[in-house]
Write a protein that holds these residues in place. Sequence first.
Motif, mmCIF file in Angstrom:
data_model
loop_
_atom_site.group_PDB
_atom_site.id
_atom_site.type_symbol
_atom_site.label_atom_id
_atom_site.label_comp_id
_atom_site.label_asym_id
_atom_site.label_seq_id
_atom_site.Cartn_x
_atom_site.Cartn_y
_atom_site.Cartn_z
ATOM 1 N N GLU A 1 37.729 35.719 36.645
ATOM 2 C CA GLU A 1 37.052 34.500 36.187
ATOM 3 C C GLU A 1 36.801 33.520 37.326
ATOM 4 O OE1 GLU A 1 35.531 34.512 33.363
ATOM 5 O OE2 GLU A 1 36.508 36.411 32.863
ATOM 6 N N ARG A 2 37.703 33.450 38.295
ATOM 7 C CA ARG A 2 37.489 32.590 39.465
ATOM 8 C C ARG A 2 36.230 33.041 40.207
ATOM 9 N NH1 ARG A 2 41.554 33.173 44.400
ATOM 10 N NH2 ARG A 2 40.478 35.161 44.436
ATOM 11 N N SER A 3 36.071 34.351 40.372
ATOM 12 C CA SER A 3 34.909 34.872 41.097
ATOM 13 C C SER A 3 33.621 34.709 40.297
ATOM 14 C CB SER A 3 35.142 36.332 41.469
ATOM 15 O OG SER A 3 36.193 36.405 42.416
ATOM 16 N N VAL A 4 33.701 34.872 38.986
ATOM 17 C CA VAL A 4 32.516 34.622 38.148
ATOM 18 C C VAL A 4 32.059 33.179 38.352
ATOM 19 C CG1 VAL A 4 31.679 34.377 35.771
ATOM 20 C CG2 VAL A 4 33.011 36.399 36.414
ATOM 21 N N ARG A 5 32.993 32.232 38.269
ATOM 22 C CA ARG A 5 32.644 30.814 38.467
ATOM 23 C C ARG A 5 32.065 30.580 39.860
ATOM 24 N NH1 ARG A 5 37.515 30.319 35.863
ATOM 25 N NH2 ARG A 5 38.622 29.857 37.799
ATOM 26 N N PHE A 6 32.659 31.200 40.889
ATOM 27 C CA PHE A 6 32.186 31.019 42.259
ATOM 28 C C PHE A 6 30.722 31.446 42.390
ATOM 29 C CE2 PHE A 6 31.440 32.530 46.584
ATOM 30 C CZ PHE A 6 31.871 31.451 47.337
ATOM 31 N N TYR A 7 30.411 32.668 42.014
ATOM 32 C CA TYR A 7 29.040 33.164 42.187
ATOM 33 C C TYR A 7 28.055 32.483 41.235
ATOM 34 C CZ TYR A 7 30.560 36.531 45.607
ATOM 35 O OH TYR A 7 31.058 37.098 46.753
ATOM 36 N N VAL B 1 32.173 42.440 35.585
ATOM 37 C CA VAL B 1 31.167 41.485 35.124
ATOM 38 C C VAL B 1 29.938 41.678 36.000
ATOM 39 C CG1 VAL B 1 30.570 39.052 34.824
ATOM 40 C CG2 VAL B 1 32.900 39.820 34.359
ATOM 41 N N TYR B 2 28.794 41.844 35.348
ATOM 42 C CA TYR B 2 27.521 41.980 36.048
ATOM 43 C C TYR B 2 26.818 40.635 36.064
ATOM 44 C CZ TYR B 2 28.191 46.991 35.756
ATOM 45 O OH TYR B 2 28.693 48.250 35.888
ATOM 46 N N VAL C 1 28.158 28.278 42.492
ATOM 47 C CA VAL C 1 27.712 28.004 43.864
ATOM 48 C C VAL C 1 26.351 28.640 44.144
ATOM 49 C CG1 VAL C 1 28.225 28.284 46.324
ATOM 50 C CG2 VAL C 1 30.085 27.791 44.721
ATOM 51 N N PHE C 2 26.144 29.879 43.723
ATOM 52 C CA PHE C 2 24.936 30.604 44.118
ATOM 53 C C PHE C 2 23.939 30.842 42.994
ATOM 54 C CE2 PHE C 2 27.988 31.624 47.469
ATOM 55 C CZ PHE C 2 27.246 31.171 48.551
ATOM 56 N N GLY C 3 24.234 30.348 41.802
ATOM 57 C CA GLY C 3 23.250 30.396 40.725
ATOM 58 C C GLY C 3 23.070 31.740 40.041
ATOM 59 N N PHE C 4 24.055 32.632 40.164
ATOM 60 C CA PHE C 4 23.971 33.897 39.432
ATOM 61 C C PHE C 4 24.169 33.620 37.944
ATOM 62 C CE2 PHE C 4 24.619 35.637 43.586
ATOM 63 C CZ PHE C 4 24.049 36.900 43.542
ATOM 64 N N ARG C 5 23.557 34.445 37.109
ATOM 65 C CA ARG C 5 23.796 34.339 35.670
ATOM 66 C C ARG C 5 24.461 35.619 35.200
ATOM 67 N NH1 ARG C 5 19.986 37.023 32.476
ATOM 68 N NH2 ARG C 5 18.272 37.832 33.704
ATOM 69 N N GLU C 6 25.346 35.470 34.242
ATOM 70 C CA GLU C 6 26.067 36.631 33.727
ATOM 71 C C GLU C 6 25.157 37.461 32.837
ATOM 72 O OE1 GLU C 6 29.909 37.568 30.918
ATOM 73 O OE2 GLU C 6 30.062 35.875 32.325
ATOM 74 N N ARG D 1 21.487 42.317 41.416
ATOM 75 C CA ARG D 1 22.663 42.331 40.561
ATOM 76 C C ARG D 1 23.907 42.631 41.391
ATOM 77 N NH1 ARG D 1 19.975 46.343 36.159
ATOM 78 N NH2 ARG D 1 18.468 44.847 35.325
ATOM 79 N N ILE D 2 24.964 41.875 41.097
ATOM 80 C CA ILE D 2 26.260 42.193 41.674
ATOM 81 C C ILE D 2 27.215 42.509 40.532
ATOM 82 C CG2 ILE D 2 25.936 40.871 43.802
ATOM 83 C CD1 ILE D 2 27.657 38.647 42.618
ATOM 84 N N GLU D 3 28.162 43.368 40.824
ATOM 85 C CA GLU D 3 29.201 43.733 39.861
ATOM 86 C C GLU D 3 30.532 43.270 40.438
ATOM 87 O OE1 GLU D 3 30.970 47.749 37.696
ATOM 88 O OE2 GLU D 3 30.091 47.900 39.703
ATOM 89 N N LEU D 4 31.187 42.363 39.750
ATOM 90 C CA LEU D 4 32.517 41.926 40.161
ATOM 91 C C LEU D 4 33.514 42.850 39.490
ATOM 92 C CD1 LEU D 4 32.071 38.065 39.813
ATOM 93 C CD2 LEU D 4 31.675 39.510 41.816
ATOM 94 N N LEU D 5 34.313 43.554 40.307
ATOM 95 C CA LEU D 5 35.260 44.551 39.815
ATOM 96 C C LEU D 5 36.678 44.024 39.908
ATOM 97 C CD1 LEU D 5 33.319 46.583 42.131
ATOM 98 C CD2 LEU D 5 33.798 47.767 40.012
ATOM 99 N N TYR D 6 37.395 44.108 38.795
ATOM 100 C CA TYR D 6 38.768 43.627 38.730
ATOM 101 C C TYR D 6 39.635 44.737 38.134
ATOM 102 C CZ TYR D 6 42.816 40.985 37.092
ATOM 103 O OH TYR D 6 44.090 40.556 36.837
#
Length: 154
Positions: free
Chosen positions: A17-23, A56-57, A26-31, A64-69
């Motif tokens: 969730e920290r990384s989702v908020r960061f991207y 989370v994509y 800060v950088f305007g990505f949408r989930e 598209r980026i995929e945050l892997l946890y």
Amino acid sequence: MSVLRLSHIGICVAELERSVRFYRDVFGFRELSRLEIEGAESDQLIELPDGKLQAVYLERDGTRIELLYYPKVGHIPIDAPRPMNLAGLTHLSFRVDDVDATLAAVEEAGGRCLSATRIGNREFGWAAVFVTDPDGMRIELLQSPGDPNSLPGA
């Protein structure tokens, strides 16, 4: 054979969730979507025994980026930013309209400025600097007048 498109770029993170908020912030990505997988086929694909994966994509400008946890096996932390000459993915890069404002947002969101990398010329309105996300992934910030779709040096 034909390659249809670039699907996504995967980034392993320590806190999802920290990384989702960061991207996002800060950088305007949408989930776009979330995915959770585990089991024998998942373990085989990612080569991690008991490798339950939460992903989370996110998307920005068609990328598209995929945050892997990995909640069970965790992650391998890095102590310093990855060297630029280490083979493989070195960084993400973003055109920004104000390097200083973006630096402040990065640091407020848990990232870090690599201040020794900063270059630029205020008179001509260009600057470049590397920062990291909260997990040490290098991100290049480029401020340059002109068409934001042009490549650096064009």
